[in-house]
Design a protein around this motif. Structure first.
Motif, PDB file in Angstrom:
ATOM      1  N   UNK B 103       0.891  -1.206   0.141  1.00  0.00           N
ATOM      2  CA  UNK B 103       0.072  -0.004  -0.130  1.00  0.00           C
ATOM      3  C   UNK B 103       0.678   1.170  -0.011  1.00  0.00           C
ATOM      4  N   UNK B 104       0.370   2.297  -0.822  1.00  0.00           N
ATOM      5  CA  UNK B 104       0.883   3.569  -0.861  1.00  0.00           C
ATOM      6  C   UNK B 104      -0.210   4.691  -0.606  1.00  0.00           C
ATOM      7  N   UNK B 105      -1.430   4.154  -0.484  1.00  0.00           N
ATOM      8  CA  UNK B 105      -2.598   5.107  -0.508  1.00  0.00           C
ATOM      9  C   UNK B 105      -2.429   5.858   0.758  1.00  0.00           C
ATOM     10  N   UNK B 106      -3.171   7.048   0.824  1.00  0.00           N
ATOM     11  CA  UNK B 106      -3.398   8.099   1.871  1.00  0.00           C
ATOM     12  C   UNK B 106      -1.967   8.587   2.096  1.00  0.00           C
ATOM     13  N   UNK B 107      -0.981   8.748   1.027  1.00  0.00           N
ATOM     14  CA  UNK B 107       0.156   9.455   0.999  1.00  0.00           C
ATOM     15  C   UNK B 107       1.333   8.627   1.676  1.00  0.00           C
ATOM     16  N   UNK B 108       0.975   7.273   1.416  1.00  0.00           N
ATOM     17  CA  UNK B 108       2.064   6.532   1.875  1.00  0.00           C
ATOM     18  C   UNK B 108       2.984   6.519   3.337  1.00  0.00           C
ATOM     19  N   UNK B 109       4.004   6.340   3.361  1.00  0.00           N
ATOM     20  CA  UNK B 109       4.710   6.376   4.738  1.00  0.00           C
ATOM     21  C   UNK B 109       5.605   7.577   4.674  1.00  0.00           C
ATOM     22  N   UNK B 110       5.174   8.464   5.516  1.00  0.00           N
ATOM     23  CA  UNK B 110       5.849   9.989   5.615  1.00  0.00           C
ATOM     24  C   UNK B 110       6.780  10.107   6.988  1.00  0.00           C
ATOM     25  N   UNK B 111       8.005  10.094   6.717  1.00  0.00           N
ATOM     26  CA  UNK B 111       8.710  10.207   7.720  1.00  0.00           C
ATOM     27  C   UNK B 111       9.765  11.520   7.911  1.00  0.00           C
ATOM     28  N   UNK B 112      10.114  11.661   9.101  1.00  0.00           N
ATOM     29  CA  UNK B 112      11.234  12.693   9.199  1.00  0.00           C
ATOM     30  C   UNK B 112      12.526  11.775   9.930  1.00  0.00           C
ATOM     31  N   UNK B 113      13.687  12.278   9.299  1.00  0.00           N
ATOM     32  CA  UNK B 113      14.957  11.788  10.265  1.00  0.00           C
ATOM     33  C   UNK B 113      15.747  12.531  10.794  1.00  0.00           C
ATOM     34  N   UNK B 114      16.241  12.259  11.718  1.00  0.00           N
ATOM     35  CA  UNK B 114      17.334  13.207  12.419  1.00  0.00           C
ATOM     36  C   UNK B 114      18.541  12.529  12.759  1.00  0.00           C
TER      37      UNK B 114
END
Lengths: 373, 622
Positions: B103-114
């Motif tokens: 699945x990539x629906x609903x914007x997929x997986x959105x991450x921030x990395x630090x």
């Protein structure tokens, strides 16, 4: 199968609008089910955590990070005023003293003996959600917001910039081909939503801002004029948060394009009424189009039932939305079921349609938009 | 492995004869049916339907059911009941042995990395997140040039699905990673989905800082601890972080997206983020064919690039260029590439204002298709620039570990190679795979080949292929439970082999000999093509055919063995054939003068028969 055409934009004199008004964080809902609200009424509110401010105490007191906690005058959770002592240190048997003052009004959140930083937090930022449209509260989303409902005239645009505003509709164009230029705007346009025909020029937008118009609606806009209005180029189709003093909505697209008759005629009917408009556009899954809502509009005559299109059939009014007939209005003549080869050599589903000038042409079904009612 | 909605766990030791897999994309849900036919797994049929994550449906299983129902109609078999996909198969023949989904629906997986240092721990964290299938919204580090308050504002503004926090080697100083943790704490970030939920944070940094990080973030966030992604400077360990990202994707992102609770019960195999599954598919392809691979998926909003290099094909990298796409973000391609770069691929004139309005109209009506040839040529020109920019982005991240000590022998000491060298060696590239509408659905396959050649500029001998219907996601997730079925379908049904490109590296004068290609075609005909610098030639070698070719570059050109050195190699054919591309590499010989360039473009188009000539001539003469 997936629909091989673009469902059209909604243009209707009578429909029921339901608007979800939601807080960004959990908070308090201020209205009750059944209550009537006006666009500027606050329906829910919450407090966003205040802005944090990091103070490098170890650096400022010239001490080791691990010594910071014992030099602190305030503890985590303590309130502090701007200029009040935050930390004090002394060395050389008290001969050398240093004091560090708070740069803000707020509270102490974190004192770190590892990094020597102290995090202060400004007072919470109140956030309010307004009703946006005149209507009745029909549902409460506990601690999140409300749903407001109203019968309304409703027009969707294809693209817009700028956020939610209200104003009286003023149709200045005589025909859907007319161009909105600077001369279309006078001081009495202040606070109004000015509606034109096929194009709003760059000069017109400047003038609209000058006279304080709340919004502008037209068939098309030139790409370069949009860039000039915003001061930058839009890369991704996600708008609504621009820092501009006006909301602009185009109903047809980029370039000079005659406003669809149906849209123009509806503007004639709602001329002089108060509308809530929003330029926010998002073209992706969950497409969001800009909108013009006239709550409690009373249609003059009998209005055809508000139906969602059943799809393309002979006689369906359409707009072609790609070259070589971009922007042209037409009527479906027939819909051959078999795939056909077009100029690009792609094999696609097509339709034949009659253009306004009487020509009958072939167009891929993907390149037409139903003019919805 | 959990039970599915029919209360069954998959028993993969028994015979698997039918597999159903869906990929719930942001606009379309695609289903494929794989069955064992004469002892081999083959794609039988596919179905698709609009994705239904958004209103008015707000239930992803509605779209999945519609796509599967299309397969039911086409096969006359029954796969669905009121609980979902029937599995395992029933004695009456209904259902399948395995069902799985990506699945990539609903914007997929959105991450921030630090991380602490931009080119070290933060870059490793970025690679971990991208490899797991995420869109990386921002990379925060101590040395990213922003002031603390700017970083805090950015974290508050973005609302990612989760944050991956790294920094420091095990046993090293804790101060810097503590500083990043304090920043995140101060920002009080909220997750994109699920109002009132705590934001998941994965800590994959110095293990000595775990206690402090827990103290700072433990209460405010949903904190998870995994092994350090850089336990020592010279080593990058991405596995545990990626695994935790997948777990959290299921627990947080999927669990809160509409209807996923139901979809998750249909299958006992965890739902994978689509790009993560594609990456897995690419890695399998490299290992299976024993060649390095670069793959690209150009969509409406984003362009993903994958690469697999290394002796053991262990160097896997994925990047996603979040704002380079052919519809939703097409104007951003225009913005980043500039009008001149797009127009350099177009063999006729068009007014800039007209071009800009056309591109904007494509953005606001993304589902339209080119009806006229000039529109097709322009769209393919834009795609070249989107692909080129995405590949530049990829090369900047697909690099070795930076800032580490290198052990040099005497030879290497004179070589003075730097750390952080790109893994992408175009001369070693074995196969270039393209997917996404503009590449998979080009009216002539040679158009896809030329778009990839222009954008990636492969060197030496490179196979070219397109993913016919974009089933790489389903095959990727299938490979986690049934690698054999995945490999067989990939090989036989997934790829359309376009052929092979032979591109000598070097430059010369127009008309000068660049390369001679000799060989015997399967029908016994001898071919000898002498190709001059600046020219392109097409040698017919069909799908399923191969031939041994001797490639003789002249002294200024290299096809893999060094300048002027011959290469004899088995060349694979395809629906296009063998393209000898003597336009030069390093630099690529595209004339800068407009008139000369247009003439050249028309010449190349004619050599490869890229577009219908008479129609193109009409636009070129306007």
């Amino acid at each position: 199968m997936a629909h091989a055409y673009t469902p059209g934009l909604k243009v209707t004199e009578q429909t029921t609008i339901r608007k979800i008004r939601r807080l960004p964080l959990l908070g308090d809902v201020l209205v009750k089910v059944g209550e009537m609200v006006n666009p500027d009424d606050v329906v829910a509110k919450t407090d966003l955590p205040g802005n944090p401010v990091s103070v490098n105490v170890a650096h400022d007191l010239a001490c080791e990070a691990e010594d910071v906690p014992r030099y602190m005058v305030k503890k985590p959770g303590d309130k502090i005023a701007k200029g009040e002592a935050l930390a004090k240190s002394s060395s050389f048997f008290g001969l050398s003293k240093r004091e560090l003052k708070s740069p803000i009004d707020g509270s102490v959140e974190l004192i770190s003996g590892v990094t020597g930083q102290v995090t202060l937090r400004e007072p919470p930022i109140p956030v309010q959600v307004k009703a946006y449209i005149k209507g009745k509260v029909v549902e409460i989303l506990p601690r999140e917001g409300v749903i407001i409902e109203t019968p309304a005239a409703f027009i969707q645009g294809i693209f817009g910039v700028g956020g939610e505003v209200q104003g009286q509709i003023k149709l200045v164009a005589k025909t859907p081909n007319d161009v909105l230029d600077a001369s279309s705007f006078s001081p009495d346009c202040k606070g109004q939503i000015i509606v034109g025909g096929s194009l709003v020029t760059g000069a017109a937008l400047k003038k609209a801002i000058e006279v304080g118009a709340a919004g502008v609606v037209a068939g098309g806009i030139i790409d370069a004029d949009l860039i000039a209005l915003l001061g930058y180029d839009i890369g991704v189709a996600i708008t609504g948060h621009e820092d501009i003093p006006i909301t602009v909505i185009v109903t047809e697209g980029f370039g000079q394009i005659k406003m669809a008759d149906k849209t123009f005629n509806l503007f004639k009917h709602i001329d002089g009424e108060v509308a809530s408009i929003n330029g926010a556009t998002q073209i992706r899954a969950g497409v969001m189009r800009p909108e013009i809502i006239v709550p409690e509009h009373k249609p003059a005559g009998r209005v055809a039932a508000d139906t969602t299109s059943e799809g393309l059939v002979p006689g369906t009014p359409i707009r072609v939305i790609r070259e070589p007939y971009f922007g042209v209005l037409a009527e479906v003549v027939d819909l051959p079921p078999e795939l056909q080869v077009i100029e690009t050599e792609a094999k696609v589903r097509i339709l034949r349609c009659k253009l306004e000038d009487g020509r009958v042409v072939t167009v891929p079904r993907a390149n037409v938009e139903i003019i919805e009612g | 492995m959990s039970e599915n909605s029919h209360g069954v766990r998959y028993q993969l030791d028994r015979e698997i004869n039918s597999i159903l897999a869906t990929d719930c994309g942001s606009t379309t849900t695609k289903a494929i049916l794989i069955e064992k036919v004469d002892g081999e797994y083959r794609l039988i049929v596919r179905g698709e339907a609009p994705t239904t994550v958004e209103k008015p449906f707000e239930d992803v299983t509605a779209g999945a059911r519609n796509a599967i129902r299309e397969i039911e109609e086409l096969t006359g078999k029954r796969f669905l009941d009121d609980k979902g996909v029937i599995n395992p198969r029933r004695p009456d023949g209904s259902g399948v042995d395995i069902f799985l989904s990506t699945s990539s629906a609903g914007g997929g997986l959105q991450m921030m990395v630090a991380g602490v240092v931009k080119i070290m721990s933060a870059e490793s964290a970025q690679r971990a997140a991208l490899g797991a299938g995420a869109i990386v919204m921002d990379v925060i580090s101590i040395d990213d040039g922003r002031l603390p308050y700017q970083r805090i504002q950015r974290i508050r503004h973005l609302r990612p699905d989760m944050i991956l926090l790294s920094g420091g080697i095990d046993g090293g100083t804790v101060t810097h990673v503590a500083q990043i943790a304090e920043l995140i704490s101060a920002a009080e970030p909220k997750p994109r989905l699920g109002i009132g939920f705590k934001l998941p944070i994965i800590y994959a940094g110095n293990k000595d800082a775990r206690g402090y990080v827990s103290k700072i973030l433990g209460e405010k966030t949903d904190l998870r601890m995994v092994d350090n992604i850089r336990p020592v400077l010279e080593k990058e360990v991405l596995g545990p972080a990626r695994e935790e990202i997948h777990n959290l994707f299921m627990e947080h992102v999927m669990a809160q997206a509409p209807g996923y609770d139901k979809l998750m019960k249909w299958t006992a195999v965890p739902i994978m983020p689509t790009p993560g599954a594609v990456g897995l598919g690419m890695q399998n392809a490299a290992k299976e064919h024993k060649m390095s691979v670069v793959g690209v998926d150009i969509g409406g909003a984003t362009t993903d690039v994958f690469s697999v290099f290394g002796e053991e094909y262990e160097l896997f990298n994925r990047t996603v260029s979040a704002n380079l796409g052919m519809s939703y973000s097409i104007c951003n391609v225009l913005l980043e590439a500039g009008v001149a770069n797009i127009m350099r691929w177009v063999p006729f004139d068009i007014a800039e204002a007209d071009l800009r309005n056309r591109i904007r109209n494509k953005m606001i009506r993304p589902t339209t298709i080119p009806q006229t040839l000039d529109e097709l040529v322009i769209e393919q020109a834009i795609s070249r620039e989107a692909l080129r920019l995405a590949f530049i982005h990829h090369k900047s991240l697909a690099v070795g570990l930076r800032g580490i000590q290198q052990v040099r022998d005497l030879g290497a000491a004179f070589d003075q190679t730097l750390t952080g060298q790109s893994h992408i060696d175009l001369m070693k590239l074995g196969m270039l795979i393209g997917s996404g509408g503009v590449l998979s659905h080009a009216p002539r396959r040679v158009q896809s080949a030329l778009m990839m050649l222009d954008a990636f500029q492969p060197e030496g001998v490179t196979q070219l292929a397109v993913d016919s219907i974009f089933m790489m996601p389903q095959l990727g997730v299938l490979s986690t439970v049934h690698p054999q079925a995945s490999a067989q379908v990939f090989d036989r049904d997934c790829l359309i082999r376009l052929g092979t490109s032979i591109a000598p590296v070097g430059h010369g004068r127009e008309g000068e000999h660049a390369v001679i290609v000799k060989g015997t075609l399967p029908d016994g005909r001898e071919v000898t093509e002498e190709v001059h610098y600046g020219k392109m030639r097409l040698i017919p070698l069909g799908e399923g055919q191969s031939a041994e070719f001797q490639i003789q570059p002249t002294r200024n050109f290299d096809v893999g063995a060094g300048k002027g050195r011959n290469v004899t190699q088995k060349i694979i054919g395809g629906v296009v054939g063998v393209i000898v591309d003597a336009r030069g590499r390093q630099p690529f010989g595209l004339p800068t003068d407009k008139a000369t360039r247009m003439k050249k473009l028309l010449e190349w188009i004619e050599s490869l028969d890229v577009y219908p000539r008479e129609v193109l001539a009409r636009y070129a003469s306007k």
